[in-house]
Design an enzyme around this catalytic site. Structure first.
Site, PDB file in Angstrom:
ATOM      1  N   HIS A   5       0.866  -1.179   0.000  1.00  0.00           N
ATOM      2  CA  HIS A   5       0.000   0.000   0.000  1.00  0.00           C
ATOM      3  C   HIS A   5       0.902   1.228   0.000  1.00  0.00           C
ATOM      4  O   HIS A   5       1.701   1.407   0.922  1.00  0.00           O
ATOM      5  CB  HIS A   5      -0.916   0.007   1.229  1.00  0.00           C
ATOM      6  CG  HIS A   5      -1.861   1.156   1.207  1.00  0.00           C
ATOM      7  ND1 HIS A   5      -3.137   1.068   0.702  1.00  0.00           N
ATOM      8  CD2 HIS A   5      -1.701   2.445   1.587  1.00  0.00           C
ATOM      9  CE1 HIS A   5      -3.723   2.246   0.788  1.00  0.00           C
ATOM     10  NE2 HIS A   5      -2.870   3.092   1.321  1.00  0.00           N
ATOM     11  N   CYS A   6       0.775   2.058  -1.030  1.00  0.00           N
ATOM     12  CA  CYS A   6       1.678   3.208  -1.168  1.00  0.00           C
ATOM     13  C   CYS A   6       0.983   4.470  -0.660  1.00  0.00           C
ATOM     14  O   CYS A   6      -0.010   4.909  -1.253  1.00  0.00           O
ATOM     15  CB  CYS A   6       2.080   3.376  -2.637  1.00  0.00           C
ATOM     16  SG  CYS A   6       3.227   4.733  -2.869  1.00  0.00           S
ATOM     17  N   PRO A   7       1.483   5.088   0.417  1.00  0.00           N
ATOM     18  CA  PRO A   7       0.845   6.327   0.898  1.00  0.00           C
ATOM     19  C   PRO A   7       1.033   7.496  -0.065  1.00  0.00           C
ATOM     20  O   PRO A   7       0.220   8.399  -0.096  1.00  0.00           O
ATOM     21  CB  PRO A   7       1.546   6.588   2.235  1.00  0.00           C
ATOM     22  CG  PRO A   7       2.802   5.824   2.178  1.00  0.00           C
ATOM     23  CD  PRO A   7       2.588   4.666   1.272  1.00  0.00           C
TER      24      PRO A   7
ATOM     25  N   ASN B 178      -1.766   7.021  -2.276  1.00  0.00           N
ATOM     26  CA  ASN B 178      -3.015   6.792  -1.533  1.00  0.00           C
ATOM     27  C   ASN B 178      -3.803   5.664  -2.192  1.00  0.00           C
ATOM     28  O   ASN B 178      -5.020   5.740  -2.356  1.00  0.00           O
ATOM     29  CB  ASN B 178      -3.857   8.080  -1.481  1.00  0.00           C
ATOM     30  CG  ASN B 178      -4.937   7.989  -0.433  1.00  0.00           C
ATOM     31  OD1 ASN B 178      -4.829   7.212   0.508  1.00  0.00           O
ATOM     32  ND2 ASN B 178      -6.010   8.751  -0.599  1.00  0.00           N
TER      33      ASN B 178
END
Ligand code: ZN
Ligand code: ZN
Length: 322
Positions: free
Chosen positions: A185-187, A190
């Site tokens: 999950h890449c912040p 998002n």
């Protein structure tokens, strides 16, 4: 069950427990020092009987202890995703503006026409690729298993989504859904990186690294000039009192120097950090693995080897018995 019989059953159970307790603590039965040991073993047994689960291990215990931390990280990452995306857009826009305002005029005035054309084509091509791949990586769904009741080849079952999980599918606790071929999950996006947007993510990392390297190299002379000017100004501030003060730079010149230094430091730092990440993902792609699989595959391999050894020793033992 009637109330009366339940009440009697509870009373009988309590009496039996009390009798067993008396039997363990009985001084006649307890030998010297042995009573305490029996009492200790009995207490341990009672405690274990309350919490015993065949699935319990140190990982489960750690998961339980850190459950509040995981919850906070999941929720904070979910909310901070919007902030991170805004930050990426803001920083990229500021870099592009600085290049247009200060770096491009310097290139136009100092380089020959064929170098100017090369800079214009290369710079705009990198900018287009970065914007396109970032937009696609952010807006493309990573892919989810079908929630309708269809027969799909699955290897396990997600306990949170209550659906069968196809191979290489993992549950994202931030998106709260299962993701096909989940990488992470890449912040900064998002969004989850999965089956349908992995190539956009990797292309964005690659072009962003190339763009930062390009900006860093293009603005190197301007950066050295701005840095040198600021250092000279600092030296002049420490001048002897009999020397006249140097002419002060205008506000626009000082702003230009600060902007160029900001551009060079930011692009160089991002080029190093993102370059390392891009290289790591290139290695993973060449191995046909995702980040999640890179983490869990060694554990599974160890377990498989252990199972194989166990089966082999069991077969050897049964062969010797015959
Ligand atoms: Zn799930
Ligand atoms: Zn996610």
């Amino acid at each position: 069950m009637r109330m009366g019989s339940s009440w009697r059953w509870q009373l009988t159970r309590a009496i039996r427990l009390a009798l067993r307790w008396c039997w363990v603590c009985c001084p006649r039965r307890a030998s010297k020092g042995g009573g305490f040991v029996k009492w200790w073993i009995y207490c341990k047994l009672l405690l274990k009987s309350l919490y015993f689960n065949s699935q319990n291990n140190s990982d489960t215990l750690l998961d339980c202890v850190f459950e509040p931390v995981y919850w906070i990280v999941d929720n904070v990452t979910c909310w901070f995703g919007v902030v991170f995306v805004s930050l990426v857009i803001l920083l990229t826009t500021s870099v592009v503006l600085i290049v247009y305002l200060f770096v491009l005029p310097a290139i136009l005035s100092n380089y020959s026409w064929h170098w100017v054309i090369w800079h214009l084509v290369c710079g705009h091509w990198l900018l287009t690729m970065v914007v396109f791949h970032y937009y696609k990586a952010t807006t493309t769904s990573p892919g989810h298993p079908p929630k309708a009741k269809v027969v799909i080849p699955s290897v396990s079952f997600c306990k949170k989504c209550i659906i069968p999980k196809p191979a290489r599918t993992h549950h994202c606790s931030i998106c709260n859904t299962c993701v096909l071929k989940m990488d992470h999950h890449c912040p900064w996006l998002n969004n989850c990186v999965g089956h349908f947007n992995h190539r956009y993510f990797f292309s964005f990392c690659l072009y962003m690294t190339l763009g930062c390297i390009y900006c860093s190299i293009s603005s190197k002379d301007l950066f050295l000039d701005a840095y040198g000017t600021i250092e000279v100004r600092k030296d002049n501030c420490r001048r002897p009192p009999f020397r006249p003060p140097p002419p002060s730079d205008t506000f626009s010149v000082t702003t230009a120097h600060k902007c160029v230094i900001f551009l060079w430091v930011l692009t160089s730092s991002v080029a190093v950090a993102l370059g390392g990440l891009t290289l790591w993902h290139f290695i993973l792609i060449s191995r046909g693995e995702t980040s999640v699989e890179r983490h869990i595959n060694p554990q599974r391999e160890q377990k498989t080897v252990g199972d194989r050894k166990g089966r082999h020793s069991a077969l050897c033992a049964s062969a010797k018995a015959f």
